[in-house]
Motif scaffolding. Structure first.
Motif, PDB file in Angstrom:
ATOM      1  N   TYR A  74       6.888   7.329   6.577  1.00 56.13           N
ATOM      2  CA  TYR A  74       6.471   6.090   7.217  1.00 56.13           C
ATOM      3  C   TYR A  74       7.735   5.430   7.761  1.00 56.13           C
ATOM      4  CZ  TYR A  74       1.941   6.618   4.979  1.00 56.13           C
ATOM      5  OH  TYR A  74       0.722   7.091   4.590  1.00 56.13           O
ATOM      6  N   ILE A  75       7.720   5.067   9.035  1.00 57.36           N
ATOM      7  CA  ILE A  75       8.867   4.413   9.661  1.00 57.36           C
ATOM      8  C   ILE A  75       8.470   2.980   9.972  1.00 57.36           C
ATOM      9  CG2 ILE A  75      10.458   4.387  11.611  1.00 57.36           C
ATOM     10  CD1 ILE A  75       9.887   7.392  11.956  1.00 57.36           C
ATOM     11  N   LEU A  76       9.200   2.029   9.430  1.00 60.48           N
ATOM     12  CA  LEU A  76       8.919   0.611   9.637  1.00 60.48           C
ATOM     13  C   LEU A  76       9.992   0.000  10.517  1.00 60.48           C
ATOM     14  CD1 LEU A  76       7.376  -2.014   8.889  1.00 60.48           C
ATOM     15  CD2 LEU A  76       8.980  -2.235   6.982  1.00 60.48           C
ATOM     16  N   ASN A  77       9.561  -0.588  11.632  1.00 64.14           N
ATOM     17  CA  ASN A  77      10.481  -1.267  12.533  1.00 64.14           C
ATOM     18  C   ASN A  77       9.665  -2.167  13.455  1.00 64.14           C
ATOM     19  OD1 ASN A  77      12.850  -2.012  13.786  1.00 64.14           O
ATOM     20  ND2 ASN A  77      13.395   0.024  14.471  1.00 64.14           N
ATOM     21  N   HIS A  78      10.357  -2.944  14.261  1.00 63.29           N
ATOM     22  CA  HIS A  78       9.666  -3.770  15.256  1.00 63.29           C
ATOM     23  C   HIS A  78       8.910  -2.874  16.219  1.00 63.29           C
ATOM     24  CE1 HIS A  78      11.318  -7.655  14.111  1.00 63.29           C
ATOM     25  NE2 HIS A  78      12.430  -7.008  13.836  1.00 63.29           N
ATOM     26  N   ALA A  79       7.786  -3.339  16.706  1.00 57.62           N
ATOM     27  CA  ALA A  79       6.920  -2.536  17.569  1.00 57.62           C
ATOM     28  C   ALA A  79       7.667  -1.995  18.795  1.00 57.62           C
ATOM     29  CB  ALA A  79       5.708  -3.353  18.001  1.00 57.62           C
ATOM     30  N   THR A  80       8.488  -2.817  19.415  1.00 59.96           N
ATOM     31  CA  THR A  80       9.197  -2.340  20.608  1.00 59.96           C
ATOM     32  C   THR A  80      10.191  -1.244  20.265  1.00 59.96           C
ATOM     33  OG1 THR A  80      10.807  -4.132  20.373  1.00 59.96           O
ATOM     34  CG2 THR A  80       9.011  -4.489  21.916  1.00 59.96           C
TER      35      THR A  80
ATOM     36  N   ASN B 152       5.217  12.777  -2.110  1.00 62.70           N
ATOM     37  CA  ASN B 152       5.700  13.103  -0.765  1.00 62.70           C
ATOM     38  C   ASN B 152       5.805  11.890   0.157  1.00 62.70           C
ATOM     39  OD1 ASN B 152       5.989  15.822  -1.363  1.00 62.70           O
ATOM     40  ND2 ASN B 152       3.861  16.241  -0.857  1.00 62.70           N
ATOM     41  N   VAL B 153       5.366  10.735  -0.294  1.00 61.04           N
ATOM     42  CA  VAL B 153       5.447   9.523   0.523  1.00 61.04           C
ATOM     43  C   VAL B 153       6.892   9.041   0.564  1.00 61.04           C
ATOM     44  CG1 VAL B 153       4.758   7.103   0.702  1.00 61.04           C
ATOM     45  CG2 VAL B 153       3.060   8.847   0.096  1.00 61.04           C
ATOM     46  N   VAL B 154       7.388   8.844   1.782  1.00 61.27           N
ATOM     47  CA  VAL B 154       8.763   8.391   2.015  1.00 61.27           C
ATOM     48  C   VAL B 154       8.712   7.210   2.984  1.00 61.27           C
ATOM     49  CG1 VAL B 154      10.990   9.059   3.000  1.00 61.27           C
ATOM     50  CG2 VAL B 154       9.664  10.720   1.719  1.00 61.27           C
TER      51      VAL B 154
ATOM     52  N   MET C 173       0.826  -1.211   0.000  1.00 60.25           N
ATOM     53  CA  MET C 173       0.000   0.000   0.000  1.00 60.25           C
ATOM     54  C   MET C 173       0.862   1.263   0.000  1.00 60.25           C
ATOM     55  SD  MET C 173      -3.075  -0.877  -0.371  1.00 60.25           S
ATOM     56  CE  MET C 173      -3.742   0.761  -0.175  1.00 60.25           C
ATOM     57  N   ILE C 174       1.949   1.259   0.739  1.00 63.95           N
ATOM     58  CA  ILE C 174       2.852   2.416   0.718  1.00 63.95           C
ATOM     59  C   ILE C 174       3.418   2.593  -0.689  1.00 63.95           C
ATOM     60  CG2 ILE C 174       5.066   3.321   1.561  1.00 63.95           C
ATOM     61  CD1 ILE C 174       4.306   2.087   4.304  1.00 63.95           C
TER      62      ILE C 174
END
Length: 173
Positions: free
Chosen positions: A65-71, A18-20, A8-9
């Motif tokens: 958008y920042i993607l990483n493990h929830a913690t 502007n989507v990064v 979707m991203i």
């Protein structure tokens, strides 16, 4: 759910320059293609710096958008999220993979049982917990124009589809 959010991203990046995407560890099996590849930054093990970078991008009109493990997207960078993003009203989108106990097999550093509570304590933060990949598909376009920061908590991957299209999905309801 993770693959769907990345897809979707990528789709949103085709129509919105502007989507990064800033990734720390998107894991195996996530194939990105198209224009998002030109706006993809991989910054492993530097979460606090990533929030600083994302808030700077948000201040310039980008939608990071920042993607990483929830913690790592909550506990480890709490102060930067609160001070740099939310209190300054610079909207970022945090995608936390493996919410709850879904990645507990990786040890206590990957066990996200307090992530929602942590994010709820921050002013100007919205928390969304989609239940399956179809709900992620309905959610993601709404994140483009959302005025504040958003924490999207992803649970275990490959969950069965339980939501219904006709039920819709609206942030805040």
């Amino acid at each position: 759910m993770l693959r769907t959010s990345m897809r979707m991203i990528g789709e949103m990046a085709k129509t919105n320059p502007n989507v990064v995407l800033i990734g720390c560890d998107h894991g195996p099996g996530v194939d990105l293609e198209g224009p998002i590849l030109d706006r993809l930054f991989i910054e492993p093990i530097s979460e606090a710096n990533i929030v600083g970078m994302a808030t700077g991008l948000a201040a310039e009109g980008y939608i990071p958008y920042i993607l990483n493990h929830a913690t790592f997207n909550t506990r480890k960078i709490y102060e930067q999220i609160a001070l740099d993003a939310c209190l300054q009203k610079r909207p970022i989108r945090l995608i936390g993979m493996g919410g709850g106990l879904s990645t507990a097999h990786l040890g206590p550093t990957h066990t996200a049982i307090e992530d929602v509570a942590i994010m709820r304590a921050i002013p100007n933060m919205t928390i969304v917990v989609p239940c399956d990949a179809d709900e992620v598909t309905r959610l993601m376009p709404q994140t483009l124009d959302w005025p504040g920061s958003i924490y999207i908590r992803m649970a275990k991957y490959g969950k069965p589809i339980v939501s219904k299209d006709e039920a819709g999905f609206q942030i805040g309801k």
